[in-house]
Motif scaffolding. Sequence first.
Motif: not given
Lengths: 304, 329
Positions: A40-55, A68-75
Amino acid sequence: MQESRLIVVKRRLTVKWEDFVLAIRLLERAQIWIAILLLPLAAFMLLPLVYLFNHAFKPLHELFLFPPTFIVREPTTSNFAELLALSESTIVPVSRYIFNSIVVTFLSTVAMVVTSAMCAYPLSKHPFPGSKIVLGLIMLALLFATEAVAIPRFIVIQSLGIMNTYLGHVLPLVALPVGVFLLKQFMDQIPNDLMEAAKIDGAREFTIFMRIVIPLVQPAIATISILAFQSAWGNTETSTLFMQEDAMKTLPFYMSTLTSGLANSVARQGAAAAGALIMFIPSLVVFIVSQRKVIATMAHSGIK
Amino acid sequence: MTGNATALSDKQSSAPAVGTKSSVSQRIHGLMTEMWKYRLSYAFIFPFMAMFIIFILIPVVAGVLLSFTYFNAFDFPTWRGWLNYQNLFSQDVVFLQHVLPNSFKFAVFVGPVGYILAFLLAWLISQLPSTLRTWYALAMYAPSLSAGVAMTVVWTVMFTGDRSGYINSFLLKWGIIDKPVYLLIDQDYLLNIMIVISIWSSMGIGFLAILAGILNVDKQLYEAGKIDGISSRLQEVWYITVPMMKPQMMFAAIMSIVHTIKSGGIGVQLSGSNPTPNYAGQLLLDHISDYGFIRFELGYASAISIFVLLLCYVLSKFFGFLFAPKEDE
């Protein structure tokens, strides 16, 4: 061309995945607990970065969706198009900032690595008069955040007359005390006999440096390159303080103008996200390429 | 000019080393021949030292001098003695009531807490087999790669004050709050958010140094320790791991201090204004740029800078004392 590259990347990923599965099978019980605890900690560390990619790939209507959605639906790549279009109306196009950033980062990274290596070699291997003082100064400078002396730096740059030039971007960054320090620590590991032997064979200092020392400290060079790259690529100080002409500023500075006041406005969010991704990817790539060497170097980072 | 400066400092340093009995002129002569012998070494360090002196040493010295003057960037600085420092510690209400307490709270959490967290994480990760270790280390290190400016995009969206912000939306959904909170502008939250973000991005090369240090400890020592009566992992860490990697701990400590100072500007980036709302997220570096580049009181701003540098120095001495190798090691 691009597709074939993709296939290579995919292959590498699958190979890694098999290693991963194998590694899990070999775990002891305590290790499994640690791995689960850290997950979970690793997930917490990577979350904002994953988010950056999706956003960055979200179409406009998804950016402001509620909930708000986390994962992009229609890239879509429309954000990147917006980032480029945004600048067409202004005097300086984004491509100019990106170009400046690439030039500045390349020049200063090379300069930092070369000067650090050249400085570290005599500090480690030649007991020249004054070497202790030089080393002491560099050690002291390790902990100075140059941001704190921004004002005198500004005055120095101004009196040198290098404002609004690429030199004004590059030169203030060149002295990287951490670089000299890490390289010196690494060079201390090289046995002196090696250099003596080369000298007997008639090699000059410069040849010894290029042919023996540099190849042996490759891991440290890789580490310094990352540090140098990072400090140059993300640097906003030189653009904000030493450049008055907009055409001489760099991408991080442009990003800061995009993001300032972002909390209160909805405009340009997509473009800002795309820009942020462009800022992040090069650092990530550089690190992944050389991470093994980095960890090898850090073992010698100790201050005694 | 820079060459002369190094040469001068060199003379002072090694003069006593070269034959104490000989006369001064002989000593200087000996030093000169010694230096001539090493002329190539000086050539090697010259490019770095030139840049170092021009862009680090001279600014620090100039900063010290400026801190004793009144300087508005247009007129020639006028001498003020200790007045700037006196004002800083007696008159500057913002500094005393907001900047210092904020910086203290920020530094305590980001510094020691982040440092201990880095050690814990590094130790846990070092217990894993190598493939898994690499992935976890990469996951922890990746945030520090993200340039501060770029990540502002993510943070502002995450903490946005209306219901489309992630944190707000999440809290609303679980019924913890009933209306959205202006997290980035509210003075109760800004500093805490800054602390979380800074710890998030603090697992940088200091963390890697600790990890490498732990991995480098000779495995035989643990065996020996077991024979000598070490029974738990905790004792192992305390009596073997930490003492064996003191140098890396020191390096990481210094990197931690630098990170703490450098991440100071994050409050201004998040709230989008300097000074931050109600000075809630005002830290030392923001105070410097507030006085230096907004009010153009450069002398006063320099005094604050020198205060920051001295603080760094004292802190590093403290860590040096903690991690100094003992006589018998």
